[in-house]
Design a protein around this motif. Structure first.
Motif, short mmCIF file in Angstrom:
data_model
loop_
_atom_site.label_atom_id
_atom_site.label_comp_id
_atom_site.label_asym_id
_atom_site.label_seq_id
_atom_site.Cartn_x
_atom_site.Cartn_y
_atom_site.Cartn_z
N ARG A 210 1.24 -9.79 -10.93
CA ARG A 210 2.10 -8.41 -11.01
C ARG A 210 1.01 -7.45 -10.66
O ARG A 210 0.96 -6.59 -10.60
CB ARG A 210 2.40 -8.95 -12.56
N HIS A 211 0.23 -8.04 -11.71
CA HIS A 211 -1.53 -6.25 -11.39
C HIS A 211 -1.71 -5.32 -9.88
O HIS A 211 -2.09 -4.72 -10.02
CB HIS A 211 -2.31 -6.40 -12.22
N LEU A 212 -0.69 -6.20 -9.08
CA LEU A 212 -1.30 -6.14 -7.63
C LEU A 212 -0.03 -4.24 -7.80
O LEU A 212 -0.22 -3.93 -6.14
CB LEU A 212 -1.02 -7.29 -6.13
N ALA A 213 0.91 -4.83 -7.83
CA ALA A 213 2.34 -4.01 -8.26
C ALA A 213 0.86 -2.07 -7.85
O ALA A 213 1.63 -1.65 -7.49
CB ALA A 213 3.08 -4.22 -8.93
N GLU A 214 0.68 -2.69 -9.49
CA GLU A 214 0.13 -1.36 -10.14
C GLU A 214 -1.65 -0.87 -9.20
O GLU A 214 -1.46 0.74 -8.77
CB GLU A 214 -1.10 -1.46 -11.01
N PHE A 215 -2.13 -1.70 -8.14
CA PHE A 215 -3.06 -1.20 -7.09
C PHE A 215 -2.50 -0.88 -5.82
O PHE A 215 -2.88 0.43 -5.64
CB PHE A 215 -3.09 -2.91 -7.14
N ASP A 216 -1.49 -1.10 -5.33
CA ASP A 216 -0.87 -0.27 -4.51
C ASP A 216 -0.28 0.97 -5.11
O ASP A 216 0.18 1.76 -4.19
CB ASP A 216 1.12 -1.40 -4.62
N GLN A 217 0.66 0.80 -6.07
CA GLN A 217 0.61 1.82 -6.66
C GLN A 217 -0.02 3.61 -6.69
O GLN A 217 0.23 4.63 -6.39
CB GLN A 217 1.64 1.74 -8.15
N GLU A 218 -1.49 2.84 -7.24
CA GLU A 218 -2.47 3.58 -7.68
C GLU A 218 -3.07 4.11 -6.27
O GLU A 218 -3.05 5.64 -6.29
CB GLU A 218 -3.18 3.00 -8.22
N PHE A 219 -3.39 3.63 -5.63
CA PHE A 219 -4.37 3.92 -4.06
C PHE A 219 -3.36 4.57 -3.41
O PHE A 219 -4.10 5.46 -2.81
CB PHE A 219 -4.91 2.12 -3.48
N SER A 220 -2.32 3.21 -3.75
CA SER A 220 -1.92 4.40 -1.97
C SER A 220 -1.18 5.85 -2.56
O SER A 220 -1.28 6.85 -1.44
CB SER A 220 -0.83 3.95 -2.11
N ALA A 221 -1.20 6.36 -3.88
CA ALA A 221 -1.05 7.24 -4.44
C ALA A 221 -2.57 8.47 -3.98
O ALA A 221 -2.27 9.44 -3.55
CB ALA A 221 -0.72 7.40 -6.03
N ILE A 222 -3.36 7.92 -4.18
CA ILE A 222 -4.18 8.52 -4.48
C ILE A 222 -4.69 8.90 -2.79
O ILE A 222 -5.11 10.02 -2.07
CB ILE A 222 -5.76 7.81 -4.49
N ALA A 223 -4.55 7.74 -1.80
CA ALA A 223 -4.71 7.55 -0.15
C ALA A 223 -3.66 8.78 0.53
O ALA A 223 -3.75 9.04 1.53
CB ALA A 223 -5.12 6.15 0.08
N GLY A 224 -2.76 8.80 -0.55
CA GLY A 224 -1.62 9.35 0.14
C GLY A 224 -0.94 8.77 2.06
O GLY A 224 0.08 9.22 3.05
N ARG A 225 -1.28 7.30 1.61
CA ARG A 225 -0.59 6.89 2.97
C ARG A 225 -0.95 5.44 1.85
O ARG A 225 -1.15 4.83 1.41
CB ARG A 225 -1.37 6.42 4.48
N PRO A 226 -0.14 4.83 2.58
CA PRO A 226 0.04 2.86 1.43
C PRO A 226 -1.45 2.20 1.73
O PRO A 226 -2.07 2.31 3.48
CB PRO A 226 0.70 2.00 2.62
N VAL A 227 -2.27 1.65 0.73
CA VAL A 227 -3.11 0.95 0.39
C VAL A 227 -3.82 -0.30 -0.13
O VAL A 227 -2.49 -0.47 -0.48
CB VAL A 227 -4.48 2.01 -0.04
N THR A 228 -3.83 -1.65 0.69
CA THR A 228 -2.74 -2.95 0.19
C THR A 228 -4.18 -3.42 -0.07
O THR A 228 -4.80 -3.49 0.98
CB THR A 228 -2.16 -3.68 1.36
N VAL A 229 -4.68 -4.05 -0.92
CA VAL A 229 -6.26 -5.12 -1.32
C VAL A 229 -5.37 -6.33 -1.37
O VAL A 229 -4.57 -6.53 -1.88
CB VAL A 229 -6.63 -4.34 -2.67
#
Length: 342
Positions: A210-229
């Protein structure tokens, strides 16, 4: 004049950690502690390591008088937390340690947590509680959502690098190990000593944590585009601590310089000298996060390693750091204790 504090869910690990930290804080007074099954018991009976403290008896939430309370730490399970917080007086500030207010998109919350959100009006005002990156918003907030402990560890390693554009956003692997206290205090067969000790195993493999949801939300917001780790957590036969080994594509020295510059003025995040890497044993019981950078033998790749204590910097210490800001107290108050070693 000290601030009046209530801890809801005080019979869990994060609740006990909050009590430990507040015991020497000096600017906050615990006026009530809640528990469900353990209501009526003394905190020292539930957690003997706290028996020397003069603490309120554990009680049911519905019997607590919130008049005069400045801030509530809510250390309840997700879903339960939102139901309780929406009944609290609007005058009371709240730091929630559950997952209920971390995700801004309610469809994402339902996707990852399996039910709809029942306090969407509160979610709209919640501030994500990664202190070093949301400091000003947290200071002005009424409701702060504590991060996931795994999510915090990965973000300390990666946020400055994503913002600076010094790594390939499509080539990020997070390999994380965590202590068993991150799973909470409830009895679970797979967490029995005989089931857990003398081994380690991966879990939530393939992108289900479930913590992947936080990675998706925060990293994508910083980058200005989808970031999937890519992210794989492992459970260690240790009580507490998280260490994340993050594999990235980029120049190691530039990556190091970026992290060093990002954290040079931060009290709790320390970038180790180039080539050194951290250990959970060096942050145990503290609010510190240690980060190391090592150049990989393959040119153009680097390894970033972050370590913190999941119960302190990953949860209760972070919560207190945020509460200090919300109440106008020094951010570091009650949190500068040295790690416990050995």
């Amino acid at each position: 004049m000290t601030k009046n504090i209530v801890i809801l869910g005080a019979s869990g690990y994060t609740g006990a950690e909050l009590v430990r930290l507040l015991a020497t804080h000096g600017g906050m007074t615990i006026v009530a502690l809640s528990a469900d099954r353990k209501a009526g018991q003394a905190m020292g009976d539930v957690f003997p390591h706290l028996r020397h403290l003069d603490l309120p008896v554990l009680q049911k939430i519905e019997t607590i008088d919130f008049a005069g309370v400045d801030l509530v730490f809510c250390a309840l399970p997700h879903a339960t937390s939102q139901a309780v917080i929406k009944t609290l007086p609007a005058s009371v500030k709240v730091v929630d340690l559950s997952a209920d207010f971390r995700l801004r998109d309610m469809a994402e919350y339902e996707k990852w947590y399996g039910k709809g959100h029942d306090a969407t009006d509160l979610q709209a005002e919640a501030v994500y509680g990664l202190t070093e990156f949301y400091r000003e918003d947290i200071a002005a907030a009424r409701l702060v959502a504590g991060t996931g402990c795994n999510a915090a560890t990965g973000q300390y390693a990666l946020r400055p690098l994503i913002e600076a554009g010094v790594i390939d956003l499509d080539q990020i692997i997070i390999d994380l190990k965590t202590g068993v206290s991150g799973a909470g205090r409830s009895l679970k067969e797979n967490l029995l000593h005989a089931e857990l000790s003398e081994g380690a195993h991966a879990y939530a493999v393939g992108g289900t944590h479930r913590h992947l949801a936080e990675f998706d939300q925060e990293f994508s917001a910083i980058a200005g585009r989808p970031v999937t780790v890519q992210f794989t957590p492992h459970l260690l036969p240790a009580n507490r601590g998280i260490i994340a080994t993050v594999y990235v594509h980029g120049d190691a020295q530039q990556i190091y310089d970026t992290l060093q510059a990002a954290y040079v003025d931060e009290a709790f995040v320390e970038t180790l000298p180039m080539g050194q890497h951290p250990s959970t044993r060096h942050v145990r019981g503290s609010n510190f996060c240690h980060i190391g950078v090592v150049a990989d033998r393959i040119e153009g790749r680097a390894i970033v390693i972050a370590a913190l204590d999941n119960l302190t910097k990953g949860s209760s210490g972070q919560a207190l750091q945020n509460a200090n800001l919300m109440l106008g107290l020094p951010e570091t108050q009650g949190l500068m204790m040295a790690p416990v070693f050995p």
